[in-house]
Design a protein around this motif. Structure first.
Motif, PDB file in Angstrom:
ATOM      1  N   HIS A 182       0.837  -1.209   0.000  1.00 57.29           N
ATOM      2  CA  HIS A 182       0.000   0.000   0.000  1.00 57.29           C
ATOM      3  C   HIS A 182       0.867   1.252   0.000  1.00 57.29           C
ATOM      4  O   HIS A 182       0.649   2.186  -0.770  1.00 57.29           O
ATOM      5  CB  HIS A 182      -0.891   0.012   1.246  1.00 57.29           C
ATOM      6  N   THR A 188      -4.681   4.363   3.058  1.00 53.02           N
ATOM      7  CA  THR A 188      -4.976   3.156   2.283  1.00 53.02           C
ATOM      8  C   THR A 188      -6.415   3.141   1.741  1.00 53.02           C
ATOM      9  O   THR A 188      -6.694   2.425   0.805  1.00 53.02           O
ATOM     10  CB  THR A 188      -4.747   1.882   3.115  1.00 53.02           C
ATOM     11  N   LEU A 231      -6.721   3.977  -1.831  1.00 53.55           N
ATOM     12  CA  LEU A 231      -6.293   2.887  -2.680  1.00 53.55           C
ATOM     13  C   LEU A 231      -7.416   1.878  -2.867  1.00 53.55           C
ATOM     14  O   LEU A 231      -7.653   1.394  -3.976  1.00 53.55           O
ATOM     15  CB  LEU A 231      -5.087   2.226  -1.998  1.00 53.55           C
ATOM     16  N   ARG A 232      -8.138   1.596  -1.785  1.00 55.60           N
ATOM     17  CA  ARG A 232      -9.249   0.641  -1.882  1.00 55.60           C
ATOM     18  C   ARG A 232     -10.296   1.148  -2.868  1.00 55.60           C
ATOM     19  O   ARG A 232     -10.777   0.424  -3.723  1.00 55.60           O
ATOM     20  CB  ARG A 232      -9.879   0.428  -0.508  1.00 55.60           C
ATOM     21  N   THR A 278      -5.705  -8.849  -4.639  1.00 52.15           N
ATOM     22  CA  THR A 278      -5.434  -8.237  -3.339  1.00 52.15           C
ATOM     23  C   THR A 278      -4.608  -9.200  -2.488  1.00 52.15           C
ATOM     24  O   THR A 278      -4.916 -10.382  -2.428  1.00 52.15           O
ATOM     25  CB  THR A 278      -6.756  -7.959  -2.593  1.00 52.15           C
ATOM     26  N   GLY A 306      -0.943  -5.546   0.183  1.00 52.67           N
ATOM     27  CA  GLY A 306      -0.936  -4.673  -0.991  1.00 52.67           C
ATOM     28  C   GLY A 306      -1.685  -5.301  -2.158  1.00 52.67           C
ATOM     29  O   GLY A 306      -2.624  -6.082  -1.966  1.00 52.67           O
TER      30      GLY A 306
END
Lengths: 231, 398
Positions: free
Chosen positions: A175, A191, A194-195, A217, A222
């Protein structure tokens, strides 16, 4: 056939993994410590390294770092269950992927195949204007993406994220690594960005976004962009 | 403040009452000097605020009672005026000095009290920090222990799983040799896991105080022979010597537990001493045949004097030139100690003459065995009344 260097202080693991990989046609070298492994790598010039993180002489993360000073050889790390932080450290230090102990040999070999395939191309990818990962094609100069020949509409940020993942195809990127490279320094802990973006990319790229085959995933660690034909 | 006034006024009253009978025989100056005293006393008790009250009251008392004409506030002589003024000045000065002294003293006391409070606080903080350090140390040890135990449990599992997954893979063509390697490794690693789990279980029984030896008269020479045979693979790279003294008495011990004691000691010797060196198991009667001593003598690096007690502590492991994690689980010797002490025996380590460590165990002798020295008992078939190890197939249930 590919040459594998296994670095582990456990004789039993060296014996079992060595036997299994030899039976699958790999050339296998072994070393029982980090320092010995590093010097073996210079002599044997392996195509992929299997590295245990719990070595007696040198910390496995430090071994990754020292490998990366002079070689881009793919490194698959062996780590214990429940040591996510150590995996992330190793990946940040340059490891490509990890397998959690205890593992089945088929799983280890699958990871080795991914690492070998993408590792060979990665040196080229740094410079290449066009990146291809399975059905995905990215033109970095024109900032356009195609999936099976069909153009995909991506926002600037989505494209940057996808380009970063494609440049490191086959490698598990943490991440922090993605956030700092795509969002910029200081974004390392966000994070949730990013999700959100990973979900958007999956809706645009995956046949079934709930069962991704392209953008995988690694929970708590990461993401990994792989060609779907990879195991 | 009120206290100062009261003391001043009471003092003046007393002084006046005391002086009145003699006022015609003494000088005005004497009366003035005596009347300064109540002022000073009042200030000492009441502080600065008592100065004006004291001086005014003293001035009036002096004038009224001791300056002629008496019992009036009239002053007729100019010397008396001077006396009154000097009295007022002396009273102010003395009061001021006394008040200052009092204040300085009170401040000093306050500082001392404060210092005492600070000391108490400091002591409390030191204690607190020691306690926290201890807790941290305990936490760190616990974490290290969990880490080391889980590492030790996981390592053989990883080899077993990798090996089995290959053996079970129908698509994989393994040579007979490979198959044998994988099977042998699986077996060895299963043994390793078994030893570890046994150790963990024994350890928790010892800790819970649930270890009760089921003793019977046991021939230690047989027990030693069995353990040595079982561990021959592990000790293959050492020269193993067994020395049993003649007339070794039967020991009053739990066969399976003492077998474990000896196994742990031999495993330690195999683990910590260089290959090729000799490991000797010695057994004989000591202390007028009241006890049996079994010793495992090695010629490795030995145990430093400072470590000889701690080495039997749970999870204590010798540092081995920065090897991380250290060898072993730190349970073996703690289990040895737990088992031996449960038998009422003792265990210690000493230096082997010429270098190395000697682990010695003292165990009680079985009462029946002394009868073997009698002609009558010796005439009966050897060991007939003795429970043989084969007759104790289950682990002692504690």
């Amino acid at each position: 056939m590919a040459r594998v260097l296994i670095i582990d202080d456990e004789e039993a693991i060296l014996r079992v993994v060595g036997t299994g990989l030899r039976a699958r046609g790999y050339d296998v070298d072994t070393a029982t410590g980090g320092a010995a492994g590093l010097s073996r790598a210079v002599i044997d010039n392996p195509d992929v390294v299997v590295l245990d993180l719990g070595l007696p002489d040198l910390d496995g993360v430090e071994v990754c770092r020292r490998f990366r000073l002079w070689t881009e050889v793919p490194i698959v790390v062996l780590s214990a269950h429940g040591t996510e932080a150590r995996k992330v450290e190793a990946l940040d230090a340059g490891a490509d992927d990890f397998v959690t102990k205890p593992f089945g040999m088929a799983e280890l070999e699958a990871r080795l195949r991914v690492a070998l395939r993408h590792g060979a191309r990665r040196a080229v990818a740094e410079e290449a204007p066009v990146l291809e990962v399975g059905p995905l094609r990215l033109d970095l100069a024109r900032r356009s993406a195609e999936l099976r020949g069909q153009p995909v509409e991506l926002t600037a940020r989505e494209f940057d994220l996808l380009a970063f993942l494609a440049r490191h195809a086959g490698k598990v990127v943490t991440h922090r690594m993605v956030l700092e490279k795509v969002w910029g320094p200081g974004a390392g802990d966000e994070t949730h960005y990013l999700r959100v973006y990973a979900n958007r990319l999956r809706r645009k790229l995956e046949d079934d976004p709930n069962h991704p085959t392209l953008l995988r995933t690694s929970p708590g660690v990461g993401y990994q962009l792989v060609a779907p034909e990879d195991p | 403040m009120m206290a100062g006034w009261v003391v001043t006024l009471a003092g003046l009253a007393v002084a006046t009452a005391g002086l009145l009978p003699f006022r015609s025989d003494m000088t005005v100056a004497t009366a003035a000097l005596v009347l300064v005293v109540p002022v000073a006393l009042g200030v000492a008790v009441g502080g600065f605020s008592a100065v004006p009250v004291g001086v005014v009251a003293g001035f009036l008392t002096f004038d009224f009672f001791f300056i002629p004409p008496y019992s009036t506030f009239y002053v007729t002589e100019w010397e008396d005026w001077i006396s009154l003024v000097v009295y007022a000045m002396v009273g102010c000065t003395v009061g001021g000095v006394v008040a200052q002294l009092g204040r300085a003293q009170r401040e000093a006391e306050a500082r001392r009290a404060e210092a005492q409070l600070l000391w108490a606080e400091r002591a409390r903080l030191v204690e607190e920090s020691n306690r926290l350090q201890l807790l941290e140390e305990v936490d760190r040890l616990r974490a290290a222990l969990i880490g080391s135990v889980s590492h030790d449990l996981r390592t053989p599992l990883a080899s077993i799983k990798a090996s089995i997954s290959d053996l079970a893979d129908p698509g994989l063509r393994l040579s007979d040799e490979d198959r044998a390697t994988l099977l042998r490794t699986t077996e060895e690693e299963t043994d390793r896991l078994t030893r570890l789990v046994t150790n963990l279980l024994d350890m928790s029984r010892i800790q819970a105080g649930a270890l009760v030896p089921h003793t019977s008269a046991t021939p230690l020479d047989e027990l030693i022979g069995a353990v040595v045979a079982r561990l021959s693979a592990m000790l293959g790279e050492h020269r193993l010597v067994v020395q049993i003294s003649d007339g070794l008495p039967l020991a009053d011990v739990d066969y399976l537990l003492v077998e474990q004691v000896l196994s742990n000691l031999l495993e330690n010797a195999a683990r910590y001493t260089p290959t090729g060196t000799a490991v000797t198991v010695r057994a004989g009667a000591v202390d007028g045949a009241a006890e049996v001593e079994v010793a495992v003598v090695d010629h490795g690096p030995g145990v430093a004097e400072a470590e000889r007690e701690r080495i039997f502590d749970q999870f204590y492991r010798l540092r081995d030139e920065g090897r991380e994690p250290p060898l072993g689980t730190g349970m073996g010797l703690a289990i040895v100690k737990g088992i031996v002490e449960a038998h009422g025996g003792r265990v210690w380590v000493e230096a082997t003459p010429g270098g190395g460590a000697t682990f010695a165990v003292r165990l009680p002798v079985a009462p029946e065995s002394t009868m073997l020295d009698d002609g009558e008992a010796a005439a009966s078939p050897a060991g007939a009344p003795v429970a043989r190890p084969a007759a104790a197939p289950t682990r002692a249930q504690a």
